[in-house]
Scaffold this active site. Sequence first.
Site, PDB file in Angstrom:
ATOM      1  N   ASP A  76       2.634   4.923  -0.665  1.00  0.00           N
ATOM      2  CA  ASP A  76       2.123   6.421   0.010  1.00  0.00           C
ATOM      3  C   ASP A  76       1.747   7.231  -1.116  1.00  0.00           C
ATOM      4  OD1 ASP A  76       2.108   5.348   2.820  1.00  0.00           O
ATOM      5  OD2 ASP A  76       4.037   5.638   2.794  1.00  0.00           O
ATOM      6  N   ARG A 102      11.057   5.548   4.779  1.00  0.00           N
ATOM      7  CA  ARG A 102      11.150   7.062   4.408  1.00  0.00           C
ATOM      8  C   ARG A 102      12.491   8.148   5.440  1.00  0.00           C
ATOM      9  NH1 ARG A 102       5.994   9.046   2.129  1.00  0.00           N
ATOM     10  NH2 ARG A 102       6.925  11.203   2.807  1.00  0.00           N
ATOM     11  N   ARG A 116       0.774  -1.272  -0.009  1.00  0.00           N
ATOM     12  CA  ARG A 116       0.269   0.255  -0.085  1.00  0.00           C
ATOM     13  C   ARG A 116       0.782   0.823  -0.184  1.00  0.00           C
ATOM     14  NH1 ARG A 116      -2.537  -2.480   5.174  1.00  0.00           N
ATOM     15  NH2 ARG A 116      -4.262  -4.063   3.701  1.00  0.00           N
TER      16      ARG A 116
END
Lengths: 244, 244
Positions: free
Chosen positions: A52, A196, A50
């Site tokens: 971002d 990240r 999924r």
Amino acid sequence: MNYRMLIQYDGTRYNGWQRQQSTDNTIQGKIEDVLSRMTGTEVEIHGAGRTDAGVHALGQVANVHLDTSYSVEEIRSYLNTWLPEDIGILSVQEMPPRFHSRLNATAKTYCYRIATDPSLHVFDRKYLYPFTESLDRDAMKRAASYLIGEHDFQSFCARKTKKSTVRRVDSIDFEEFPGELRITYHGNGFLYYMIRIMTGTLLEVGLGKRDADSIPELILARDRSQAGFTVPARGLTLVEVGYE
Amino acid sequence: MNYRMLIQYDGTRYNGWQRQQSTDNTIQGKIEDVLSRMTGTEVEIHGAGRTDAGVHALGQVANVHLDTSYSVEEIRSYLNTWLPEDIGILSVQEMPPRFHSRLNATAKTYCYRIATDPSLHVFDRKYLYPFTESLDRDAMKRAASYLIGEHDFQSFCARKTKKSTVRRVDSIDFEEFPGELRITYHGNGFLYYMIRIMTGTLLEVGLGKRDADSIPELILARDRSQAGFTVPARGLTLVEVGYE
């Protein structure tokens, strides 16, 4: 019939993979809309990762159950004809009914691309994060070595969750290209914003703002606020999803 | 001092290379503005290829006379810091005073990229022309062979001109990549829209709408209206400029 799709997209202008109530500007939503038009019924697809908002995919995998007389090549062609240019369906194949792209995934590979000289990335600039400060690669690699293995990665997760935050990171590889430092992460799964935040933490180590040997303590803290900054989505790409 | 610059750009959002009275949205204009700010004086740069609106460059060459105490590496760095991300200066070098990037150029290489399967070009889609109809490559190659040599290319020039329309095309190469047909043109120079009209004409041959062996007659006609359509700028890239 259950179909598996291999999908590429430039995530720049999308609100991520996952369909949302509030917007129809998601990659899942775009693909479902085309398949619904093709079959005349509501369709739900399941993506392995999924991703971002703003994150790209070279090898997203999704599966979907469809009742259609179209061949796999016709489904692929229909999708590519009606999808926007920044989403491409590389292949469609028939799968056993129980195959689920996310639940059956056993490995994921993401890469984060850092433009150390952005002038050399005119044509792929949207897929790199410009970062021109000088970086101590050796310290970054030492810091990364502490992240490898099975750990509770709560410190690297942007969202409080009651689910397990234990994941296994199998490797973190550093590659140098002209004007680019590329960090590739292999693991069995990643938490929300985990790559990240890990990358931002490694960059802080590379800048000398954080000690490489502080990483074990950071993992044990299970506290997002002690980890580094979240690097922008633009540099992140889902490269591959692995199955047994 | 006379400086030579090697330049890349994504031409998508520009009105071409050449500075115009009516707009400041040109690549030449952007570079001149930064150099003017750096030196505090008006600056004029000379590009080897005056690429049209929307055309890209992997290897544009320009020269500029500057009175500055900056080193070549400092000039390059200043330019890349202030130019937008879609223009990159690869190198700056000192040249003899008489060097002129356009007047001294003896060879140019352009490529035209055709996306035969656009779904495979999600990440470089802006640099290819989507064209999914089936093409007879052999007919296209035979047609291209007639274009090679020194000819009056008035039929392939979008603009009436009193200047010579004689040019020498040294080679036209066809390469196949996944989902892509790439046509690379080498020559001593190309007229306004010449490559885009040649490519459109070759595509019409590939579609069977035009006979490969009609090209010699088309060249002799010296009449733009008899040649094929002008393919879009997005697929065209200036690859290299050659000097003796």
